[in-house]
Write a protein that holds these residues in place. Sequence first.
Motif, PDB file in Angstrom:
ATOM      1  N   LYS A  21     -33.025   7.664 -38.070  1.00 26.09           N
ATOM      2  CA  LYS A  21     -32.229   8.624 -38.837  1.00 26.09           C
ATOM      3  C   LYS A  21     -31.217   7.948 -39.759  1.00 26.09           C
ATOM      4  O   LYS A  21     -30.679   8.581 -40.648  1.00 26.09           O
ATOM      5  N   LEU A  22     -30.949   6.656 -39.534  1.00 29.04           N
ATOM      6  CA  LEU A  22     -30.001   5.925 -40.368  1.00 29.04           C
ATOM      7  C   LEU A  22     -30.661   5.496 -41.675  1.00 29.04           C
ATOM      8  O   LEU A  22     -31.825   5.116 -41.693  1.00 29.04           O
ATOM      9  N   ASP A  23     -29.910   5.563 -42.775  1.00 37.29           N
ATOM     10  CA  ASP A  23     -30.418   5.177 -44.089  1.00 37.29           C
ATOM     11  C   ASP A  23     -30.233   3.674 -44.276  1.00 37.29           C
ATOM     12  O   ASP A  23     -29.112   3.195 -44.395  1.00 37.29           O
ATOM     13  N   SER A  24     -31.338   2.950 -44.301  1.00 36.98           N
ATOM     14  CA  SER A  24     -31.257   1.490 -44.411  1.00 36.98           C
ATOM     15  C   SER A  24     -31.211   1.005 -45.854  1.00 36.98           C
ATOM     16  O   SER A  24     -31.051  -0.183 -46.094  1.00 36.98           O
ATOM     17  N   LYS A  27     -28.908   1.980 -48.129  1.00 38.28           N
ATOM     18  CA  LYS A  27     -27.523   1.885 -48.596  1.00 38.28           C
ATOM     19  C   LYS A  27     -26.710   0.851 -47.838  1.00 38.28           C
ATOM     20  O   LYS A  27     -25.849   0.201 -48.409  1.00 38.28           O
ATOM     21  N   THR A  28     -26.955   0.712 -46.547  1.00 38.23           N
ATOM     22  CA  THR A  28     -26.170  -0.214 -45.734  1.00 38.23           C
ATOM     23  C   THR A  28     -27.084  -1.184 -45.007  1.00 38.23           C
ATOM     24  O   THR A  28     -28.262  -0.902 -44.783  1.00 38.23           O
ATOM     25  N   PHE A  29     -26.514  -2.300 -44.633  1.00 43.16           N
ATOM     26  CA  PHE A  29     -27.236  -3.320 -43.883  1.00 43.16           C
ATOM     27  C   PHE A  29     -26.566  -3.443 -42.525  1.00 43.16           C
ATOM     28  O   PHE A  29     -25.394  -3.803 -42.448  1.00 43.16           O
ATOM     29  N   ILE A  30     -27.281  -3.120 -41.462  1.00 38.64           N
ATOM     30  CA  ILE A  30     -26.720  -3.109 -40.116  1.00 38.64           C
ATOM     31  C   ILE A  30     -27.446  -4.148 -39.265  1.00 38.64           C
ATOM     32  O   ILE A  30     -28.671  -4.250 -39.316  1.00 38.64           O
ATOM     33  N   VAL A  31     -26.669  -4.899 -38.475  1.00 40.03           N
ATOM     34  CA  VAL A  31     -27.229  -5.874 -37.543  1.00 40.03           C
ATOM     35  C   VAL A  31     -27.061  -5.314 -36.133  1.00 40.03           C
ATOM     36  O   VAL A  31     -25.965  -4.907 -35.749  1.00 40.03           O
ATOM     37  N   PHE A  32     -28.170  -5.278 -35.390  1.00 42.58           N
ATOM     38  CA  PHE A  32     -28.179  -4.750 -34.028  1.00 42.58           C
ATOM     39  C   PHE A  32     -28.359  -5.874 -33.027  1.00 42.58           C
ATOM     40  O   PHE A  32     -29.074  -6.838 -33.280  1.00 42.58           O
ATOM     41  N   SER A  33     -27.733  -5.720 -31.864  1.00 43.70           N
ATOM     42  CA  SER A  33     -27.972  -6.598 -30.731  1.00 43.70           C
ATOM     43  C   SER A  33     -28.959  -5.864 -29.823  1.00 43.70           C
ATOM     44  O   SER A  33     -28.636  -4.821 -29.262  1.00 43.70           O
ATOM     45  N   THR A  34     -30.158  -6.410 -29.698  1.00 38.80           N
ATOM     46  CA  THR A  34     -31.205  -5.770 -28.900  1.00 38.80           C
ATOM     47  C   THR A  34     -31.588  -6.682 -27.746  1.00 38.80           C
ATOM     48  O   THR A  34     -31.077  -7.790 -27.621  1.00 38.80           O
ATOM     49  N   ASN A  35     -32.517  -6.199 -26.933  1.00 37.20           N
ATOM     50  CA  ASN A  35     -33.010  -7.044 -25.842  1.00 37.20           C
ATOM     51  C   ASN A  35     -33.937  -8.143 -26.362  1.00 37.20           C
ATOM     52  O   ASN A  35     -34.282  -9.062 -25.631  1.00 37.20           O
ATOM     53  N   LYS A  55     -36.563  -0.885 -36.836  1.00 38.17           N
ATOM     54  CA  LYS A  55     -37.494   0.195 -37.165  1.00 38.17           C
ATOM     55  C   LYS A  55     -38.937  -0.287 -37.053  1.00 38.17           C
ATOM     56  O   LYS A  55     -39.803   0.440 -36.571  1.00 38.17           O
ATOM     57  N   LYS A  56     -39.188  -1.508 -37.460  1.00 38.56           N
ATOM     58  CA  LYS A  56     -40.543  -2.060 -37.416  1.00 38.56           C
ATOM     59  C   LYS A  56     -41.034  -2.220 -35.987  1.00 38.56           C
ATOM     60  O   LYS A  56     -42.166  -1.861 -35.655  1.00 38.56           O
ATOM     61  N   TYR A  57     -40.179  -2.759 -35.108  1.00 35.84           N
ATOM     62  CA  TYR A  57     -40.569  -3.000 -33.718  1.00 35.84           C
ATOM     63  C   TYR A  57     -40.291  -1.810 -32.801  1.00 35.84           C
ATOM     64  O   TYR A  57     -40.589  -1.872 -31.615  1.00 35.84           O
ATOM     65  N   LYS A  58     -39.676  -0.748 -33.337  1.00 32.62           N
ATOM     66  CA  LYS A  58     -39.368   0.482 -32.595  1.00 32.62           C
ATOM     67  C   LYS A  58     -38.507   0.195 -31.364  1.00 32.62           C
ATOM     68  O   LYS A  58     -38.847   0.579 -30.246  1.00 32.62           O
ATOM     69  N   GLY A  92     -34.258  -0.025 -29.920  1.00 32.12           N
ATOM     70  CA  GLY A  92     -32.875   0.361 -30.129  1.00 32.12           C
ATOM     71  C   GLY A  92     -31.946  -0.749 -29.705  1.00 32.12           C
ATOM     72  O   GLY A  92     -32.379  -1.817 -29.287  1.00 32.12           O
ATOM     73  N   GLY A  93     -30.638  -0.495 -29.823  1.00 34.46           N
ATOM     74  CA  GLY A  93     -29.687  -1.506 -29.416  1.00 34.46           C
ATOM     75  C   GLY A  93     -28.274  -1.144 -29.789  1.00 34.46           C
ATOM     76  O   GLY A  93     -27.969  -0.004 -30.138  1.00 34.46           O
ATOM     77  N   GLU A  94     -27.413  -2.145 -29.731  1.00 32.61           N
ATOM     78  CA  GLU A  94     -25.996  -1.968 -30.031  1.00 32.61           C
ATOM     79  C   GLU A  94     -25.718  -2.419 -31.454  1.00 32.61           C
ATOM     80  O   GLU A  94     -25.955  -3.583 -31.795  1.00 32.61           O
ATOM     81  N   PRO A  95     -25.232  -1.524 -32.323  1.00 28.85           N
ATOM     82  CA  PRO A  95     -24.915  -1.940 -33.694  1.00 28.85           C
ATOM     83  C   PRO A  95     -23.651  -2.788 -33.713  1.00 28.85           C
ATOM     84  O   PRO A  95     -22.604  -2.363 -33.249  1.00 28.85           O
ATOM     85  N   LEU A  96     -23.758  -4.003 -34.195  1.00 23.03           N
ATOM     86  CA  LEU A  96     -22.625  -4.906 -34.209  1.00 23.03           C
ATOM     87  C   LEU A  96     -21.804  -4.789 -35.473  1.00 23.03           C
ATOM     88  O   LEU A  96     -20.584  -4.624 -35.440  1.00 23.03           O
ATOM     89  N   VAL A  97     -22.467  -4.886 -36.628  1.00 18.32           N
ATOM     90  CA  VAL A  97     -21.731  -4.977 -37.883  1.00 18.32           C
ATOM     91  C   VAL A  97     -22.501  -4.292 -39.015  1.00 18.32           C
ATOM     92  O   VAL A  97     -23.717  -4.278 -39.018  1.00 18.32           O
ATOM     93  N   VAL A  98     -21.733  -3.697 -39.933  1.00 20.41           N
ATOM     94  CA  VAL A  98     -22.278  -3.111 -41.161  1.00 20.41           C
ATOM     95  C   VAL A  98     -21.811  -3.984 -42.309  1.00 20.41           C
ATOM     96  O   VAL A  98     -20.628  -4.259 -42.450  1.00 20.41           O
ATOM     97  N   ILE A  99     -22.743  -4.411 -43.139  1.00 20.94           N
ATOM     98  CA  ILE A  99     -22.426  -5.274 -44.280  1.00 20.94           C
ATOM     99  C   ILE A  99     -22.768  -4.533 -45.557  1.00 20.94           C
ATOM    100  O   ILE A  99     -23.869  -3.999 -45.695  1.00 20.94           O
ATOM    101  N   ASN A 100     -21.820  -4.508 -46.485  1.00 17.78           N
ATOM    102  CA  ASN A 100     -22.047  -3.902 -47.812  1.00 17.78           C
ATOM    103  C   ASN A 100     -21.867  -4.938 -48.872  1.00 17.78           C
ATOM    104  O   ASN A 100     -21.117  -5.844 -48.772  1.00 17.78           O
TER     105      ASN A 100
END
Length: 129
Positions: free
Chosen positions: A93-96, A98-106, A116-119, A121-129
């Motif tokens: 549901k997030l628009d990728s 406009k923003t660049f988000i880095v997630f911490s996943t397993n 999105k490619k690997y389907k 989820g995780g913890e969003p660490l940082v948003v970079i613009n």
Amino acid sequence: MKNYLWNMFANIKNGQMAKKSIILESRKTICESFLKILWDEGFISGYRIFVQNNKKIEIFLKYSRAGKPVINSLKCLSKPGQRLYYSAKQIWKLDSSKTFIVFSTNKGLKTINQCKKYKIGGEPLVVIN
């Protein structure tokens, strides 16, 4: 564990506000994986292990031709006091565009497009613009 990351975020922000070309950061595996993502996406010019001390990393900051930093804003989403987690459905549901988000996943640190490619989820660490 992630205090190293938040320290690195602050150092990158401060280094770009002070118009520095190189900053030094402590060498941790999670920091190196984050720097690899930044380098792959073109937000930094590069990084290398500091020659005189193996426990430090040199980060080469990138600026545009006008002298403005490539990273306009670096905002932490999930904080130590208030953690956020997104499932794979919520990430779609997030628009990728406009923003660049880095997630911490397993599976390690991943960008929003990789999640999105690997389907996964995780913890969003940082948003970079």
